[in-house]
Scaffold this motif. Sequence first.
Motif, PDB file in Angstrom:
ATOM      1  N   ALA A   1      19.256  18.217  14.067  1.00  0.00           N
ATOM      2  CA  ALA A   1      20.080  17.349  13.224  1.00  0.00           C
ATOM      3  C   ALA A   1      19.971  15.886  13.651  1.00  0.00           C
ATOM      4  O   ALA A   1      19.940  14.975  12.811  1.00  0.00           O
ATOM      5  CB  ALA A   1      21.542  17.803  13.268  1.00  0.00           C
ATOM      6  N   ASN A   2      19.916  15.654  14.946  1.00  0.00           N
ATOM      7  CA  ASN A   2      19.777  14.290  15.450  1.00  0.00           C
ATOM      8  C   ASN A   2      18.405  13.710  15.113  1.00  0.00           C
ATOM      9  O   ASN A   2      18.267  12.531  14.796  1.00  0.00           O
ATOM     10  CB  ASN A   2      20.003  14.256  16.960  1.00  0.00           C
ATOM     11  N   GLN A   3      17.384  14.567  15.215  1.00  0.00           N
ATOM     12  CA  GLN A   3      16.037  14.134  14.858  1.00  0.00           C
ATOM     13  C   GLN A   3      16.002  13.701  13.391  1.00  0.00           C
ATOM     14  O   GLN A   3      15.455  12.645  13.044  1.00  0.00           O
ATOM     15  CB  GLN A   3      15.041  15.290  15.072  1.00  0.00           C
ATOM     16  N   VAL A   4      16.593  14.512  12.534  1.00  0.00           N
ATOM     17  CA  VAL A   4      16.623  14.198  11.108  1.00  0.00           C
ATOM     18  C   VAL A   4      17.345  12.873  10.864  1.00  0.00           C
ATOM     19  O   VAL A   4      16.880  12.025  10.092  1.00  0.00           O
ATOM     20  CB  VAL A   4      17.303  15.329  10.309  1.00  0.00           C
ATOM     21  N   ALA A   5      18.475  12.684  11.531  1.00  0.00           N
ATOM     22  CA  ALA A   5      19.262  11.470  11.335  1.00  0.00           C
ATOM     23  C   ALA A   5      18.480  10.227  11.757  1.00  0.00           C
ATOM     24  O   ALA A   5      18.464   9.208  11.042  1.00  0.00           O
ATOM     25  CB  ALA A   5      20.565  11.567  12.129  1.00  0.00           C
ATOM     26  N   ILE A   6      17.801  10.299  12.901  1.00  0.00           N
ATOM     27  CA  ILE A   6      17.056   9.145  13.404  1.00  0.00           C
ATOM     28  C   ILE A   6      15.864   8.829  12.505  1.00  0.00           C
ATOM     29  O   ILE A   6      15.667   7.682  12.082  1.00  0.00           O
ATOM     30  CB  ILE A   6      16.593   9.392  14.855  1.00  0.00           C
ATOM     31  N   PHE A   7      15.074   9.836  12.190  1.00  0.00           N
ATOM     32  CA  PHE A   7      13.881   9.575  11.383  1.00  0.00           C
ATOM     33  C   PHE A   7      14.241   9.208   9.941  1.00  0.00           C
ATOM     34  O   PHE A   7      13.492   8.482   9.283  1.00  0.00           O
ATOM     35  CB  PHE A   7      12.924  10.758  11.437  1.00  0.00           C
ATOM     36  N   SER A   8      15.376   9.672   9.464  1.00  0.00           N
ATOM     37  CA  SER A   8      15.822   9.272   8.126  1.00  0.00           C
ATOM     38  C   SER A   8      16.101   7.780   8.083  1.00  0.00           C
ATOM     39  O   SER A   8      15.770   7.095   7.099  1.00  0.00           O
ATOM     40  CB  SER A   8      17.073  10.058   7.726  1.00  0.00           C
ATOM     41  N   ARG A   9      16.688   7.249   9.152  1.00  0.00           N
ATOM     42  CA  ARG A   9      16.957   5.814   9.205  1.00  0.00           C
ATOM     43  C   ARG A   9      15.654   5.017   9.315  1.00  0.00           C
ATOM     44  O   ARG A   9      15.480   3.983   8.662  1.00  0.00           O
ATOM     45  CB  ARG A   9      17.860   5.487  10.393  1.00  0.00           C
ATOM     46  N   LEU A  10      14.738   5.498  10.160  1.00  0.00           N
ATOM     47  CA  LEU A  10      13.460   4.810  10.310  1.00  0.00           C
ATOM     48  C   LEU A  10      12.683   4.825   8.996  1.00  0.00           C
ATOM     49  O   LEU A  10      12.054   3.833   8.625  1.00  0.00           O
ATOM     50  CB  LEU A  10      12.637   5.467  11.431  1.00  0.00           C
ATOM     51  N   GLU A  11      12.762   5.940   8.295  1.00  0.00           N
ATOM     52  CA  GLU A  11      12.073   6.057   7.015  1.00  0.00           C
ATOM     53  C   GLU A  11      12.686   5.123   5.974  1.00  0.00           C
ATOM     54  O   GLU A  11      11.960   4.482   5.200  1.00  0.00           O
ATOM     55  CB  GLU A  11      12.146   7.501   6.523  1.00  0.00           C
ATOM     56  N   LYS A  12      14.004   5.042   5.948  1.00  0.00           N
ATOM     57  CA  LYS A  12      14.680   4.174   4.984  1.00  0.00           C
ATOM     58  C   LYS A  12      14.315   2.715   5.229  1.00  0.00           C
ATOM     59  O   LYS A  12      14.116   1.934   4.279  1.00  0.00           O
ATOM     60  CB  LYS A  12      16.191   4.368   5.073  1.00  0.00           C
ATOM     61  N   ALA A  13      14.210   2.330   6.501  1.00  0.00           N
ATOM     62  CA  ALA A  13      13.889   0.948   6.843  1.00  0.00           C
ATOM     63  C   ALA A  13      12.428   0.611   6.565  1.00  0.00           C
ATOM     64  O   ALA A  13      12.091  -0.539   6.255  1.00  0.00           O
ATOM     65  CB  ALA A  13      14.211   0.688   8.316  1.00  0.00           C
ATOM     66  N   ASN A  14      11.555   1.623   6.659  1.00  0.00           N
ATOM     67  CA  ASN A  14      10.118   1.402   6.467  1.00  0.00           C
ATOM     68  C   ASN A  14       9.501   2.660   5.874  1.00  0.00           C
ATOM     69  O   ASN A  14       8.937   3.485   6.589  1.00  0.00           O
ATOM     70  CB  ASN A  14       9.460   1.051   7.809  1.00  0.00           C
ATOM     71  N   PRO A  15       9.615   2.832   4.551  1.00  0.00           N
ATOM     72  CA  PRO A  15       9.191   4.086   3.913  1.00  0.00           C
ATOM     73  C   PRO A  15       7.710   4.408   4.054  1.00  0.00           C
ATOM     74  O   PRO A  15       7.332   5.577   4.096  1.00  0.00           O
ATOM     75  CB  PRO A  15       9.549   3.866   2.435  1.00  0.00           C
ATOM     76  N   HIS A  16       6.867   3.379   4.128  1.00  0.00           N
ATOM     77  CA  HIS A  16       5.424   3.614   4.173  1.00  0.00           C
ATOM     78  C   HIS A  16       4.784   2.817   5.320  1.00  0.00           C
ATOM     79  O   HIS A  16       4.069   1.835   5.090  1.00  0.00           O
ATOM     80  CB  HIS A  16       4.783   3.227   2.837  1.00  0.00           C
ATOM     81  N   PRO A  17       5.041   3.223   6.548  1.00  0.00           N
ATOM     82  CA  PRO A  17       4.498   2.484   7.691  1.00  0.00           C
ATOM     83  C   PRO A  17       2.978   2.643   7.781  1.00  0.00           C
ATOM     84  O   PRO A  17       2.431   3.674   7.396  1.00  0.00           O
ATOM     85  CB  PRO A  17       5.188   3.144   8.888  1.00  0.00           C
TER      86      PRO A  17
ATOM     87  N   PHE B   1       8.651  14.551   8.553  1.00  0.00           N
ATOM     88  CA  PHE B   1       8.469  13.230   9.153  1.00  0.00           C
ATOM     89  C   PHE B   1       7.180  13.136   9.972  1.00  0.00           C
ATOM     90  O   PHE B   1       6.883  12.074  10.520  1.00  0.00           O
ATOM     91  CB  PHE B   1       9.655  12.889  10.058  1.00  0.00           C
ATOM     92  N   GLN B   2       6.444  14.212  10.099  1.00  0.00           N
ATOM     93  CA  GLN B   2       5.294  14.252  10.993  1.00  0.00           C
ATOM     94  C   GLN B   2       4.208  13.248  10.602  1.00  0.00           C
ATOM     95  O   GLN B   2       3.578  12.643  11.471  1.00  0.00           O
ATOM     96  CB  GLN B   2       4.703  15.663  11.018  1.00  0.00           C
ATOM     97  N   GLN B   3       3.968  13.079   9.312  1.00  0.00           N
ATOM     98  CA  GLN B   3       2.867  12.220   8.873  1.00  0.00           C
ATOM     99  C   GLN B   3       3.015  10.790   9.390  1.00  0.00           C
ATOM    100  O   GLN B   3       2.045  10.160   9.817  1.00  0.00           O
ATOM    101  CB  GLN B   3       2.767  12.218   7.349  1.00  0.00           C
ATOM    102  N   HIS B   4       4.229  10.265   9.358  1.00  0.00           N
ATOM    103  CA  HIS B   4       4.441   8.868   9.748  1.00  0.00           C
ATOM    104  C   HIS B   4       5.141   8.707  11.093  1.00  0.00           C
ATOM    105  O   HIS B   4       5.443   7.575  11.490  1.00  0.00           O
ATOM    106  CB  HIS B   4       5.263   8.159   8.671  1.00  0.00           C
ATOM    107  N   ALA B   5       5.406   9.795  11.789  1.00  0.00           N
ATOM    108  CA  ALA B   5       6.195   9.728  13.024  1.00  0.00           C
ATOM    109  C   ALA B   5       5.626   8.746  14.032  1.00  0.00           C
ATOM    110  O   ALA B   5       6.356   7.922  14.597  1.00  0.00           O
ATOM    111  CB  ALA B   5       6.314  11.125  13.644  1.00  0.00           C
ATOM    112  N   HIS B   6       4.326   8.804  14.276  1.00  0.00           N
ATOM    113  CA  HIS B   6       3.775   7.935  15.329  1.00  0.00           C
ATOM    114  C   HIS B   6       3.806   6.469  14.907  1.00  0.00           C
ATOM    115  O   HIS B   6       3.959   5.580  15.750  1.00  0.00           O
ATOM    116  CB  HIS B   6       2.375   8.399  15.745  1.00  0.00           C
ATOM    117  N   HIS B   7       3.716   6.192  13.597  1.00  0.00           N
ATOM    118  CA  HIS B   7       3.828   4.798  13.142  1.00  0.00           C
ATOM    119  C   HIS B   7       5.232   4.269  13.381  1.00  0.00           C
ATOM    120  O   HIS B   7       5.417   3.156  13.895  1.00  0.00           O
ATOM    121  CB  HIS B   7       3.505   4.704  11.649  1.00  0.00           C
TER     122      HIS B   7
END
Length: 220
Positions: free
Chosen positions: A14-30, A181-187
């Motif tokens: 759940a914490n992983q989802v919450a963190i990566f959701s915020r990162l994705e919202k801030a930068n959808p296509h890194p 989130f795996q595709q963009h995780a490292h970005h």
Amino acid sequence: MVQSRRLPSALPFANQVAIFSRLEKANPHPETELEFTNPYTLVVAVALSAQATDVGVNKATKGLFAVADTPEKMLELGLEGVTAYIKTIGLFRQKAKNVIALSRILVDEYGGEVPDSRAALTALPGVGRKTANVVLNCAFGHPSQAVDTHIFRVGNRTRLAPGRDVNEVERAIEDNVPVRFQQHAHHWLILHGRYICQARRPRCAVCIIADLCPYEEKTI
């Protein structure tokens, strides 16, 4: 007998989802900050980026790729020609040799095409696992994780992907980060480490995941 340090457990799902959701919202296509035009120029750019900044590599490759954006053209340019373009980059002499050598292999063994195989990529001169993972991710869309010092630091500080070395962190991302989130995780992680979760003084006051991060030495 010296016992190895026990790693903290990774953050719950759940914490992983919450963190990566915020990162994705801030930068959808890194995207990678290295400039490239095709899989071949990406291989060369990432190989040149070892112990160099992306900005420095981009300055050097702007002219290089304008005249040599295929392995065939790079071979025509030759070792001296490549060296002249990249001499502002650290270890440029060895890197120039690697670029010529990997270009020769691509022409002779792969018909000038870049293979989408980690084993084939890491067999190229100057191409390590991290470089191969960048190419697989950015050029071919594989959810591979290219772990550098920034991702190693962020993975351990946040406990998104704890590990004693880059290989453990790579596996931890693959094992713990939700698949979507795996595709963009490292970005997301590399950009967060480069601009926010910096080594000497993390910028926790402007970090969008600070309240979800267990890192004890916050600088708020």
